[in-house]
Write an enzyme that holds these catalytic residues in place. Structure first.
Site, PDB file in Angstrom:
ATOM      1  N   SER A   1      56.264  34.414  33.243  1.00 56.77           N
ATOM      2  CA  SER A   1      55.653  35.299  34.235  1.00 56.77           C
ATOM      3  C   SER A   1      54.144  35.285  34.030  1.00 56.77           C
ATOM      4  O   SER A   1      53.635  35.765  33.007  1.00 56.77           O
ATOM      5  CB  SER A   1      56.171  36.726  34.072  1.00 56.77           C
ATOM      6  OG  SER A   1      55.299  37.620  34.749  1.00 56.77           O
TER       7      SER A   1
ATOM      8  N   HIS B   1      57.180  32.144  37.277  1.00 56.32           N
ATOM      9  CA  HIS B   1      57.537  33.427  37.893  1.00 56.32           C
ATOM     10  C   HIS B   1      56.268  34.164  38.319  1.00 56.32           C
ATOM     11  O   HIS B   1      55.364  34.390  37.508  1.00 56.32           O
ATOM     12  CB  HIS B   1      58.331  34.248  36.871  1.00 56.32           C
ATOM     13  CG  HIS B   1      58.922  35.507  37.383  1.00 56.32           C
ATOM     14  ND1 HIS B   1      60.103  35.555  38.110  1.00 56.32           N
ATOM     15  CD2 HIS B   1      58.511  36.794  37.276  1.00 56.32           C
ATOM     16  CE1 HIS B   1      60.384  36.809  38.414  1.00 56.32           C
ATOM     17  NE2 HIS B   1      59.424  37.587  37.930  1.00 56.32           N
TER      18      HIS B   1
ATOM     19  N   ASP C   1      54.847  37.639  39.828  1.00 55.43           N
ATOM     20  CA  ASP C   1      55.174  39.044  40.070  1.00 55.43           C
ATOM     21  C   ASP C   1      54.200  39.655  41.062  1.00 55.43           C
ATOM     22  O   ASP C   1      53.023  39.872  40.748  1.00 55.43           O
ATOM     23  CB  ASP C   1      55.116  39.821  38.752  1.00 55.43           C
ATOM     24  CG  ASP C   1      56.348  39.564  37.907  1.00 55.43           C
ATOM     25  OD1 ASP C   1      57.456  39.711  38.443  1.00 55.43           O
ATOM     26  OD2 ASP C   1      56.191  39.213  36.723  1.00 55.43           O
TER      27      ASP C   1
ATOM     28  N   MET D   1      53.003  42.791  43.217  1.00 54.03           N
ATOM     29  CA  MET D   1      53.095  44.260  43.207  1.00 54.03           C
ATOM     30  C   MET D   1      52.083  44.862  44.173  1.00 54.03           C
ATOM     31  O   MET D   1      50.932  44.418  44.197  1.00 54.03           O
ATOM     32  CB  MET D   1      52.800  44.781  41.793  1.00 54.03           C
ATOM     33  CG  MET D   1      53.693  44.165  40.734  1.00 54.03           C
ATOM     34  SD  MET D   1      53.218  44.736  39.103  1.00 54.03           S
ATOM     35  CE  MET D   1      54.455  43.912  38.099  1.00 54.03           C
TER      36      MET D   1
ATOM     37  N   HIS E   1      58.660  37.011  42.907  1.00 49.57           N
ATOM     38  CA  HIS E   1      59.367  38.295  42.788  1.00 49.57           C
ATOM     39  C   HIS E   1      58.551  39.364  43.508  1.00 49.57           C
ATOM     40  O   HIS E   1      57.491  39.768  43.036  1.00 49.57           O
ATOM     41  CB  HIS E   1      59.519  38.597  41.285  1.00 49.57           C
ATOM     42  CG  HIS E   1      60.177  39.900  40.981  1.00 49.57           C
ATOM     43  ND1 HIS E   1      60.187  40.438  39.710  1.00 49.57           N
ATOM     44  CD2 HIS E   1      60.855  40.785  41.756  1.00 49.57           C
ATOM     45  CE1 HIS E   1      60.836  41.587  39.730  1.00 49.57           C
ATOM     46  NE2 HIS E   1      61.245  41.826  40.960  1.00 49.57           N
TER      47      HIS E   1
ATOM     48  N   MET F   1      57.803  42.868  44.452  1.00 48.85           N
ATOM     49  CA  MET F   1      58.004  44.291  44.182  1.00 48.85           C
ATOM     50  C   MET F   1      57.098  45.041  45.153  1.00 48.85           C
ATOM     51  O   MET F   1      56.089  45.647  44.769  1.00 48.85           O
ATOM     52  CB  MET F   1      57.626  44.595  42.717  1.00 48.85           C
ATOM     53  CG  MET F   1      58.659  44.062  41.736  1.00 48.85           C
ATOM     54  SD  MET F   1      58.018  43.919  40.067  1.00 48.85           S
ATOM     55  CE  MET F   1      57.255  42.309  40.177  1.00 48.85           C
TER      56      MET F   1
ATOM     57  N   MET G   1      66.629  43.632  36.537  1.00 51.86           N
ATOM     58  CA  MET G   1      65.440  44.145  35.844  1.00 51.86           C
ATOM     59  C   MET G   1      65.887  44.778  34.527  1.00 51.86           C
ATOM     60  O   MET G   1      66.730  45.672  34.521  1.00 51.86           O
ATOM     61  CB  MET G   1      64.721  45.206  36.687  1.00 51.86           C
ATOM     62  CG  MET G   1      63.943  44.699  37.889  1.00 51.86           C
ATOM     63  SD  MET G   1      62.728  43.402  37.558  1.00 51.86           S
ATOM     64  CE  MET G   1      61.695  44.158  36.295  1.00 51.86           C
TER      65      MET G   1
ATOM     66  N   GLY H   1      55.053  43.818  29.191  1.00 45.81           N
ATOM     67  CA  GLY H   1      54.937  44.339  27.835  1.00 45.81           C
ATOM     68  C   GLY H   1      55.790  45.552  27.507  1.00 45.81           C
ATOM     69  O   GLY H   1      55.540  46.230  26.522  1.00 45.81           O
TER      70      GLY H   1
ATOM     71  N   ASP I   1      64.659  39.993  33.586  1.00 50.24           N
ATOM     72  CA  ASP I   1      63.204  40.113  33.718  1.00 50.24           C
ATOM     73  C   ASP I   1      62.731  41.407  33.067  1.00 50.24           C
ATOM     74  O   ASP I   1      63.076  42.497  33.528  1.00 50.24           O
ATOM     75  CB  ASP I   1      62.865  40.104  35.218  1.00 50.24           C
ATOM     76  CG  ASP I   1      61.375  40.081  35.493  1.00 50.24           C
ATOM     77  OD1 ASP I   1      60.574  40.095  34.551  1.00 50.24           O
ATOM     78  OD2 ASP I   1      61.021  40.059  36.695  1.00 50.24           O
TER      79      ASP I   1
HETATM   80  C1  DX5 Z   1      57.780  43.695  35.407  1.00 48.61           C
HETATM   81  C2  DX5 Z   1      57.698  42.257  35.874  1.00 48.61           C
HETATM   82  C3  DX5 Z   1      58.021  41.267  34.799  1.00 48.61           C
HETATM   83  C4  DX5 Z   1      57.053  41.272  33.687  1.00 48.61           C
HETATM   84  C5  DX5 Z   1      57.689  40.676  32.468  1.00 48.61           C
HETATM   85  O1  DX5 Z   1      57.493  44.542  36.445  1.00 48.61           O
HETATM   86  O2  DX5 Z   1      58.612  42.032  36.925  1.00 48.61           O
HETATM   87  O3  DX5 Z   1      58.168  39.954  35.290  1.00 48.61           O
HETATM   88  O4  DX5 Z   1      55.883  40.593  34.001  1.00 48.61           O
HETATM   89  O5  DX5 Z   1      56.777  40.795  31.450  1.00 48.61           O
HETATM   90  P1  DX5 Z   1      57.180  40.922  29.935  1.00 48.61           P
HETATM   91  O6  DX5 Z   1      57.898  39.651  29.586  1.00 48.61           O
HETATM   92  O7  DX5 Z   1      55.867  41.068  29.266  1.00 48.61           O
HETATM   93  O8  DX5 Z   1      58.085  42.112  29.797  1.00 48.61           O
HETATM   94 ZN    ZN Z   2      59.355  39.689  37.774  1.00 47.52          ZN
END
Ligand code: DX5
Ligand code: ZN
Length: 221
Positions: free
Chosen positions: A11, A36, A38, A40, A69, A71, A142, A150, A180
């Site tokens: 990611s 990946h 993300d 947002m 992905h 969100m 999730m 993190g 994820d």
């Molecule tokens: C969370 C994201 C994840 C995140 C994973 O909202 O969808 O993809 O970046 O990050 P780590 O591996 O750091 O938990």
């Molecule tokens: Zn994700």
């Protein structure tokens, strides 16, 4: 049973954005399978990340499939822009707060030539995705509350992974089961044991010195 291939999808949320192009190329060279992305919007989740322009930049750096992905609210409105930017798979959320017609958006993603994914938050019951399982290519479970990298892995979400794996067993056409959030060598092993075959990992890859070793460790090698 032949062991299935494990797909590792770094990611880029956890990457160093001051050298994003290098980071993407480095993960490809280190043996990543997908990238990946993300997305947002500050509404569906309490964070704002990046949009189609960055996905397009990533696309130009790598031959790896881009796993996008979303969100965000109103994913249906934005799907064409991520298709245009080079997405190979697009995953949307099932929660009513995502404010879209889930079935319609999944169909739209497929018609646009992408693999269609559906995701559910830790608080959302497995039953909410069940009616869509025969309409998707990827189920993204999730393992943290979405919004930030993190965070700590939630083992209680393995029940959903197990149920998806059960569903797959009875079917000719298998869906990818993706986890994820909080994925590291240890939680990857647990996820694979429960039936996951796609591992998204941000921190445990990008916050290390040796991406190749980190990716190999996620695969259990
Ligand atoms: C969370 C994201 C994840 C995140 C994973 O909202 O969808 O993809 O970046 O990050 P780590 O591996 O750091 O938990
Ligand atoms: Zn994700």
């Amino acid at each position: 049973m032949t062991p299935q291939k494990i797909i590792v999808a770094p990611s880029i949320l956890a990457a160093d954005f001051s050298k994003l192009a290098d980071e993407v190329r480095a993960t490809e060279q280190a043996g990543a399978d997908w990238i990946h992305c993300d997305i947002m919007d500050g509404h569906f989740v309490d964070n704002i990340s990046f949009g189609p322009a960055i996905v397009d930049l990533v696309h130009k750096q790598t031959k790896l499939p881009l796993d996008v992905h979303l969100m965000i609210e109103h994913a249906d409105h934005y799907v064409p822009r991520f298709v245009e930017a080079g997405a190979d798979s697009i995953t949307v959320h099932v929660e009513p707060e995502a404010k879209h017609d889930v079935e319609k958006t999944l169909r739209q993603i497929g018609e646009d030539g992408c693999r269609a994914g559906l995701s559910l938050n830790p608080a959302t019951p497995f039953e909410s995705v069940e009616p869509f399982l025969d309409k998707i290519d990827i189920l993204l479970v999730m393992t943290v509350h979405p919004g930030f990298g993190g965070q700590s892995f939630r083992a209680d979400q393995m029940e959903k992974v197990k149920r998806a794996a059960e569903w797959n067993k009875a079917r000719e056409r298998k869906i990818d089961i993706e986890v994820d959030g909080g994925i590291n060598a240890e939680t990857a092993r647990l996820s694979i044991q429960n039936g996951a075959n796609v591992l998204v990992a941000g921190t445990s890859i990008f916050h290390t010195k040796d991406y190749r070793e980190a990716i190999a460790e996620l695969r259990g090698k």
